[in-house]
Design a protein around this motif. Structure first.
Motif, PDB file in Angstrom:
ATOM      1  N   ASP A 156       2.324  12.311   3.436  1.00  0.00           N
ATOM      2  CA  ASP A 156       2.893  11.344   3.801  1.00  0.00           C
ATOM      3  C   ASP A 156       3.834  12.380   4.972  1.00  0.00           C
ATOM      4  N   LYS A 214       3.765  12.432   9.031  1.00  0.00           N
ATOM      5  CA  LYS A 214       4.970  11.825   9.397  1.00  0.00           C
ATOM      6  C   LYS A 214       5.230  13.936  10.836  1.00  0.00           C
ATOM      7  N   ILE A 259       3.552  12.774  13.664  1.00  0.00           N
ATOM      8  CA  ILE A 259       4.121  12.427  14.631  1.00  0.00           C
ATOM      9  C   ILE A 259       4.517  12.996  15.210  1.00  0.00           C
ATOM     10  N   SER A 260       5.566  13.640  14.162  1.00  0.00           N
ATOM     11  CA  SER A 260       7.155  14.269  15.655  1.00  0.00           C
ATOM     12  C   SER A 260       6.278  15.444  16.661  1.00  0.00           C
ATOM     13  N   GLU A 279       6.350   4.351  16.151  1.00  0.00           N
ATOM     14  CA  GLU A 279       7.215   4.110  15.153  1.00  0.00           C
ATOM     15  C   GLU A 279       6.768   2.765  14.477  1.00  0.00           C
ATOM     16  N   HIS A 337       5.143   4.982  12.110  1.00  0.00           N
ATOM     17  CA  HIS A 337       6.114   5.372  11.263  1.00  0.00           C
ATOM     18  C   HIS A 337       6.676   4.578  10.016  1.00  0.00           C
ATOM     19  N   SER A 338       6.681   3.855  10.488  1.00  0.00           N
ATOM     20  CA  SER A 338       7.557   2.288   9.757  1.00  0.00           C
ATOM     21  C   SER A 338       6.505   2.337   7.918  1.00  0.00           C
ATOM     22  N   LEU A 366       4.416   4.401   6.838  1.00  0.00           N
ATOM     23  CA  LEU A 366       4.565   5.502   6.153  1.00  0.00           C
ATOM     24  C   LEU A 366       5.887   5.586   5.827  1.00  0.00           C
ATOM     25  N   ILE A 367       6.797   5.143   6.113  1.00  0.00           N
ATOM     26  CA  ILE A 367       8.157   5.164   5.727  1.00  0.00           C
ATOM     27  C   ILE A 367       8.152   3.913   4.125  1.00  0.00           C
ATOM     28  N   ASN A 388       5.796   5.344   1.646  1.00  0.00           N
ATOM     29  CA  ASN A 388       6.272   6.748   0.554  1.00  0.00           C
ATOM     30  C   ASN A 388       7.666   5.761  -0.475  1.00  0.00           C
TER      31      ASN A 388
END
Length: 143
Positions: free
Chosen positions: A39, A43, A46-47, A65, A68-69, A71-72, A75
């Motif tokens: 994870d 991330k 992506i950054s 986005e 990423h959401s 992934l969150i 996680n």
């Protein structure tokens, strides 16, 4: 003369089952640690893409986005499963002699954990492939 401190001997099949559950639980612990590490790497990817893209259109930002959401959310699921795995470890280290209720509780908890870990792992792997495919596509368009 017989001692009052005799150590109960588990049924051999129950002993094997508990050892199997312990191995599975150890594997779960490693799986969750791996998913957390992956994870972080995803991330960071992506950054890095966002920092180094010359122009980013709205649809690309929206998709990144969204990924990423996901992934969150994944996680969060993994972090919630960690204490459950730790709780299972505690249960597996208890004395099982003549405690059918504890053994049944462990069997149910084991089955539920097995399903939850499998679902979390599958979702994460799908997300990982989706993310890598999307970022690879973006970068190939720009090169």
């Amino acid at each position: 003369m017989q001692s009052d401190t005799t150590i109960p001997i588990l049924n051999p099949k129950v002993h094997l089952l508990i050892n199997q559950f312990r191995r599975e639980n150890e594997s779960r612990r490693r799986t969750l640690a791996f998913l957390i590490e992956e994870d972080i790497i995803l991330k960071a990817g992506i950054s890095e893409v966002l920092k180094n893209m010359n122009q980013t259109d709205g649809s690309t930002l929206k998709m990144l986005e969204h990924l990423h959401s996901r992934l969150i959310k994944g996680n969060d699921t993994v972090r919630l499963l960690g204490p459950e795995v730790a709780e299972m470890e505690k249960k597996l280290n208890r004395d099982f002699s003549d405690d059918a209720n504890l053994l049944n509780s462990i069997k149910c908890h084991q089955s539920r954990l097995r399903n939850e870990i499998e679902a979390a792992e599958k979702e994460f792997l799908k997300l990982k492939f989706d993310l890598n495919d999307y970022i690879g596509g973006i970068l190939q368009k720009e090169s």
